[in-house]
Design a protein around this motif. Sequence first.
Motif, PDB file in Angstrom:
ATOM      1  N   ALA A  64     -35.374  11.043  16.217  1.00  0.00           N
ATOM      2  CA  ALA A  64     -34.695  12.213  16.964  1.00  0.00           C
ATOM      3  C   ALA A  64     -33.396  12.435  16.879  1.00  0.00           C
ATOM      4  CB  ALA A  64     -35.250  11.721  18.398  1.00  0.00           C
ATOM      5  N   LEU A  65     -32.619  11.418  16.238  1.00  0.00           N
ATOM      6  CA  LEU A  65     -31.388  11.524  16.199  1.00  0.00           C
ATOM      7  C   LEU A  65     -30.701  11.696  14.724  1.00  0.00           C
ATOM      8  CD1 LEU A  65     -29.907   8.482  18.184  1.00  0.00           C
ATOM      9  CD2 LEU A  65     -29.771  10.683  19.025  1.00  0.00           C
ATOM     10  N   VAL A  66     -31.471  11.555  13.932  1.00  0.00           N
ATOM     11  CA  VAL A  66     -31.270  11.745  12.484  1.00  0.00           C
ATOM     12  C   VAL A  66     -31.983  12.789  11.827  1.00  0.00           C
ATOM     13  CG1 VAL A  66     -30.362   9.363  12.367  1.00  0.00           C
ATOM     14  CG2 VAL A  66     -32.451   9.796  11.766  1.00  0.00           C
ATOM     15  N   GLU A  67     -32.890  13.369  12.099  1.00  0.00           N
ATOM     16  CA  GLU A  67     -33.741  14.292  11.627  1.00  0.00           C
ATOM     17  C   GLU A  67     -33.207  15.714  11.966  1.00  0.00           C
ATOM     18  OE1 GLU A  67     -36.594  15.009   9.597  1.00  0.00           O
ATOM     19  OE2 GLU A  67     -36.107  13.292   8.611  1.00  0.00           O
ATOM     20  N   ASP A  68     -33.443  16.590  10.813  1.00  0.00           N
ATOM     21  CA  ASP A  68     -33.094  17.789  11.222  1.00  0.00           C
ATOM     22  C   ASP A  68     -34.017  19.021  11.835  1.00  0.00           C
ATOM     23  OD1 ASP A  68     -34.742  18.476   9.138  1.00  0.00           O
ATOM     24  OD2 ASP A  68     -33.060  19.198   7.711  1.00  0.00           O
ATOM     25  N   GLY A  69     -35.122  18.426  12.054  1.00  0.00           N
ATOM     26  CA  GLY A  69     -36.355  19.210  12.843  1.00  0.00           C
ATOM     27  C   GLY A  69     -36.965  20.237  12.025  1.00  0.00           C
ATOM     28  N   ARG A  70     -36.888  20.282  10.655  1.00  0.00           N
ATOM     29  CA  ARG A  70     -37.707  21.346   9.963  1.00  0.00           C
ATOM     30  C   ARG A  70     -38.988  20.978  10.070  1.00  0.00           C
ATOM     31  NH1 ARG A  70     -34.738  21.709   4.406  1.00  0.00           N
ATOM     32  NH2 ARG A  70     -33.923  19.543   4.980  1.00  0.00           N
ATOM     33  N   GLU A  71     -39.815  22.181  10.152  1.00  0.00           N
ATOM     34  CA  GLU A  71     -41.486  21.560  10.302  1.00  0.00           C
ATOM     35  C   GLU A  71     -42.233  22.160   8.934  1.00  0.00           C
ATOM     36  OE1 GLU A  71     -43.155  20.312  12.600  1.00  0.00           O
ATOM     37  OE2 GLU A  71     -41.407  19.837  13.713  1.00  0.00           O
ATOM     38  N   GLY A  72     -43.524  22.072   9.021  1.00  0.00           N
ATOM     39  CA  GLY A  72     -44.482  22.616   8.118  1.00  0.00           C
ATOM     40  C   GLY A  72     -44.219  21.638   6.732  1.00  0.00           C
ATOM     41  N   VAL A  73     -44.625  22.126   5.525  1.00  0.00           N
ATOM     42  CA  VAL A  73     -44.644  21.044   4.518  1.00  0.00           C
ATOM     43  C   VAL A  73     -42.949  20.421   4.051  1.00  0.00           C
ATOM     44  CG1 VAL A  73     -44.658  20.774   1.964  1.00  0.00           C
ATOM     45  CG2 VAL A  73     -46.543  22.028   3.300  1.00  0.00           C
ATOM     46  N   ARG A  74     -42.963  19.256   3.952  1.00  0.00           N
ATOM     47  CA  ARG A  74     -41.652  18.638   3.923  1.00  0.00           C
ATOM     48  C   ARG A  74     -41.631  17.865   2.764  1.00  0.00           C
ATOM     49  NH1 ARG A  74     -36.682  17.926   3.495  1.00  0.00           N
ATOM     50  NH2 ARG A  74     -35.505  16.711   4.833  1.00  0.00           N
ATOM     51  N   VAL A  75     -40.853  17.961   1.739  1.00  0.00           N
ATOM     52  CA  VAL A  75     -40.814  16.960   0.508  1.00  0.00           C
ATOM     53  C   VAL A  75     -39.408  16.400   0.680  1.00  0.00           C
ATOM     54  CG1 VAL A  75     -40.482  16.923  -1.910  1.00  0.00           C
ATOM     55  CG2 VAL A  75     -42.213  18.432  -0.931  1.00  0.00           C
ATOM     56  N   VAL A  76     -39.429  15.165   0.713  1.00  0.00           N
ATOM     57  CA  VAL A  76     -38.201  14.467   0.877  1.00  0.00           C
ATOM     58  C   VAL A  76     -37.577  13.877  -0.468  1.00  0.00           C
ATOM     59  CG1 VAL A  76     -36.981  12.622   1.890  1.00  0.00           C
ATOM     60  CG2 VAL A  76     -38.670  13.718   3.262  1.00  0.00           C
ATOM     61  N   ARG A  77     -36.729  14.447  -1.051  1.00  0.00           N
ATOM     62  CA  ARG A  77     -36.136  14.053  -2.416  1.00  0.00           C
ATOM     63  C   ARG A  77     -35.083  12.932  -2.463  1.00  0.00           C
ATOM     64  NH1 ARG A  77     -39.720  16.784  -5.772  1.00  0.00           N
ATOM     65  NH2 ARG A  77     -39.909  18.885  -5.160  1.00  0.00           N
ATOM     66  N   LYS A  78     -35.420  12.034  -3.356  1.00  0.00           N
ATOM     67  CA  LYS A  78     -34.532  10.960  -3.210  1.00  0.00           C
ATOM     68  C   LYS A  78     -33.149  11.319  -3.505  1.00  0.00           C
ATOM     69  CE  LYS A  78     -33.394   6.820  -6.294  1.00  0.00           C
ATOM     70  NZ  LYS A  78     -33.761   5.952  -7.366  1.00  0.00           N
ATOM     71  N   GLY A  79     -32.230  10.942  -2.940  1.00  0.00           N
ATOM     72  CA  GLY A  79     -30.933  11.266  -2.822  1.00  0.00           C
ATOM     73  C   GLY A  79     -30.501  12.819  -2.126  1.00  0.00           C
ATOM     74  N   GLU A  80     -31.395  13.120  -1.516  1.00  0.00           N
ATOM     75  CA  GLU A  80     -31.407  14.454  -0.698  1.00  0.00           C
ATOM     76  C   GLU A  80     -30.201  14.372   0.173  1.00  0.00           C
ATOM     77  OE1 GLU A  80     -34.102  16.492   2.351  1.00  0.00           O
ATOM     78  OE2 GLU A  80     -34.766  16.697   0.475  1.00  0.00           O
ATOM     79  N   ARG A  81     -30.188  13.193   0.820  1.00  0.00           N
ATOM     80  CA  ARG A  81     -28.937  12.934   1.647  1.00  0.00           C
ATOM     81  C   ARG A  81     -28.515  11.425   1.906  1.00  0.00           C
ATOM     82  NH1 ARG A  81     -32.448  13.645   7.480  1.00  0.00           N
ATOM     83  NH2 ARG A  81     -34.333  13.288   6.258  1.00  0.00           N
ATOM     84  N   PRO A  82     -27.464  11.160   2.133  1.00  0.00           N
ATOM     85  CA  PRO A  82     -26.976   9.726   1.949  1.00  0.00           C
ATOM     86  C   PRO A  82     -27.648   8.949   3.184  1.00  0.00           C
ATOM     87  CG  PRO A  82     -25.279  11.224   2.917  1.00  0.00           C
ATOM     88  CD  PRO A  82     -26.409  12.157   2.717  1.00  0.00           C
ATOM     89  N   PRO A  83     -28.217   7.624   2.736  1.00  0.00           N
ATOM     90  CA  PRO A  83     -28.692   6.772   3.688  1.00  0.00           C
ATOM     91  C   PRO A  83     -27.791   6.251   4.716  1.00  0.00           C
ATOM     92  CG  PRO A  83     -28.221   5.480   1.568  1.00  0.00           C
ATOM     93  CD  PRO A  83     -27.836   7.123   1.397  1.00  0.00           C
ATOM     94  N   LEU A  84     -28.538   5.798   5.718  1.00  0.00           N
ATOM     95  CA  LEU A  84     -27.424   4.997   6.699  1.00  0.00           C
ATOM     96  C   LEU A  84     -27.381   3.800   6.323  1.00  0.00           C
ATOM     97  CD1 LEU A  84     -29.764   6.570   9.951  1.00  0.00           C
ATOM     98  CD2 LEU A  84     -27.536   7.322   9.301  1.00  0.00           C
TER      99      LEU A  84
END
Length: 183
Positions: A64-84
Amino acid sequence: MDVTSIVAANAKRIREQKKLTLEGAAAATGVSRSMLAQIEKGEVNPTISVLWKIANGYKVSFTALVEDGREGVRVVRKGERPPLEADGGRYLNHPLFAFRDNRPFEMYRIVVKPQGSLEAQPHLKGAEEYIAVFAGQVEIGVGEERYRLEAGDAIRFCADQPHSYRSLGEEEVQLSMVIYYSK
């Protein structure tokens, strides 16, 4: 949007939804008022431990703190955002899918580099972790017990108690982690 900006917006939104002042939020989370203010302004990139304290204090999921909240189909690409990061960059947490009211779990990809570790805060009451190991060897601590796992192994445990992750050996550890929140 970068993860620091996402955390800043979410932390402020959740605090305001709960009608907490910064002082009240500090009391609920154990994180100082000044640190919370810096997080909400996007001036600092908080550690994983600090984010867990905030999530537990606000009684929300970590994502709830780290997600941007977009809905629908969500593809998460490697390197899309830096890791914690934790443990000087030896423990990397890649949030993949966030908790939602109709989806009581969140999913992460975890990378633990050689000699890396994390001492995790207890999650919300009734939370369970499901971990599958895809590479390397890891020690999972649950309370006082220790479990050695290697590629192909999996573990489930109640995560509302202190727990830990520690790399064993010289190979990078690759984990999939699901945190389930009971209703």
